[in-house]
Design an enzyme around this catalytic site. Sequence first.
Site, PDB file in Angstrom:
ATOM      1  CG  ASP A 271      78.909   1.389 -84.439  1.00  0.00           C
ATOM      2  OD1 ASP A 271      79.919   0.887 -84.952  1.00  0.00           O
ATOM      3  OD2 ASP A 271      78.166   2.161 -85.052  1.00  0.00           O
ATOM      4  CG  HIS A 272      82.338   4.012 -84.283  1.00  0.00           C
ATOM      5  ND1 HIS A 272      82.124   5.158 -84.986  1.00  0.00           N
ATOM      6  CD2 HIS A 272      82.319   3.017 -85.193  1.00  0.00           C
ATOM      7  CE1 HIS A 272      81.978   4.874 -86.265  1.00  0.00           C
ATOM      8  NE2 HIS A 272      82.069   3.570 -86.420  1.00  0.00           N
TER       9      HIS A 272
ATOM     10  CG  HIS B  40      75.917  -0.768 -86.517  1.00  0.00           C
ATOM     11  ND1 HIS B  40      76.564  -0.185 -87.584  1.00  0.00           N
ATOM     12  CD2 HIS B  40      75.991  -2.098 -86.728  1.00  0.00           C
ATOM     13  CE1 HIS B  40      76.992  -1.135 -88.415  1.00  0.00           C
ATOM     14  NE2 HIS B  40      76.645  -2.303 -87.924  1.00  0.00           N
TER      15      HIS B  40
ATOM     16  CG  HIS C  90      75.434   1.704 -91.915  1.00  0.00           C
ATOM     17  ND1 HIS C  90      75.635   3.063 -91.800  1.00  0.00           N
ATOM     18  CD2 HIS C  90      75.935   1.142 -90.786  1.00  0.00           C
ATOM     19  CE1 HIS C  90      76.246   3.301 -90.645  1.00  0.00           C
ATOM     20  NE2 HIS C  90      76.435   2.160 -90.008  1.00  0.00           N
TER      21      HIS C  90
ATOM     22  CB  CYS D 156      73.808   2.928 -87.477  1.00  0.00           C
ATOM     23  SG  CYS D 156      75.306   3.664 -86.805  1.00  0.00           S
TER      24      CYS D 156
ATOM     25  CE1 TYR E  43      83.741  -1.111 -85.874  1.00  0.00           C
ATOM     26  CE2 TYR E  43      84.726   0.810 -86.896  1.00  0.00           C
ATOM     27  CZ  TYR E  43      83.635  -0.004 -86.684  1.00  0.00           C
ATOM     28  OH  TYR E  43      82.435   0.290 -87.273  1.00  0.00           O
TER      29      TYR E  43
END
Length: 345
Positions: free
Chosen positions: A306-307, A261, A196, A234, A320
């Site tokens: 992702d977020h 991500h 990551h 990401c 999340y």
Amino acid sequence: MKMTFRWYGPKDIIPLNYIKQIPNMSGVVTAVYDVPVGEVWSMEQITHLYELCKQNDLAMDVIESVPVHEDIKLGKPNRDQLIANYAQTIRNLGKVGVKCICYNFMPVFDWLRTDLYYQHKDGATSLAYCHKTLLDLDPKNLHLPGWDESYTSEQLNSLLAEYEGMTHQQLFDNLVYFLNGIMPACDETGINMAIHPDDPPWDMFGLPRIITGEDSYQKLFAAVPNMHNGVTFCTGSLGAGRNNNLIEMASKHASRIHFAHLRQLKYTNDMDFYENGHLTADGDIDIYGIVKALVAAGFDGYVRPDHGRNIWGEDAKPGYGLFDRALGAAYLNGLFEAVSKELGK
Ligand code: DNO
């Protein structure tokens, strides 16, 4: 593409069957959370998690994360034992069919934000980062939002002292040593490692950060050419680095992108940002362009929204929640379908 969703194990407030109800959801991305970093994950713990997923018709192909012990990052003499333990965890995960492990090599801190409840006009909240606020913090006495405070101040102080003087090259060499140590386990099991990026992708509190963009990728793949040495692409982390050309990176490195991500950022100045819904129009990251580049380059890895924001009154773990990540998954499904059909893939 295989769509997945992060699930924080049996303590997550989001039930597995809700995740399954999201269209096209192939599996969850999860981890064994109650093993001290550095110890081997037992077959019993892994199988328990695997069975829970299976009962809900969800695959457990991706693990996020198997954390890397700080002594490996520091290159301390006990690292060989810790690397052997990590390799054993890889072998154990291989027995239930895990295909990909997401990990990071950030010293001491994982992702950093200065606000977990940034207020949007419409009542949504999201994560945000303000560089000045961060600089004003004392790393030795940290109470950062999202920081799990798993270290006492004494532990944190002595850990930070151990990193003093560590250069980027030394940290990179320790990463290469770690990867060379675990590649045999990856060759045996077929498991792909997916590092990551550092989030945000710049040094923090004087600690070196080494996975920040295109140059890091080139250096990493040259040092460990084995194809099991890959990345978690990401978009939020890399995208915070204003110089990163994500479309170019996605297209160039698709075969090394084992996991993606996908998320959105809105820049507020040269370094600061807040996170937003996934839609391309809602921020500065060209999610559409990135998906198109991935599909064109033959990407066939795992993806997760992702977020997300906290919306519709949900009181979820920041980033999340169920609702906005489910919207993100639906949007990404649409993009992948449209682009794949358009490109005949
Ligand atoms: C934050 C996550 C990271 C990620 C780790 C991987 O939301 O993307 O915490 O899981 O850096 O090791």
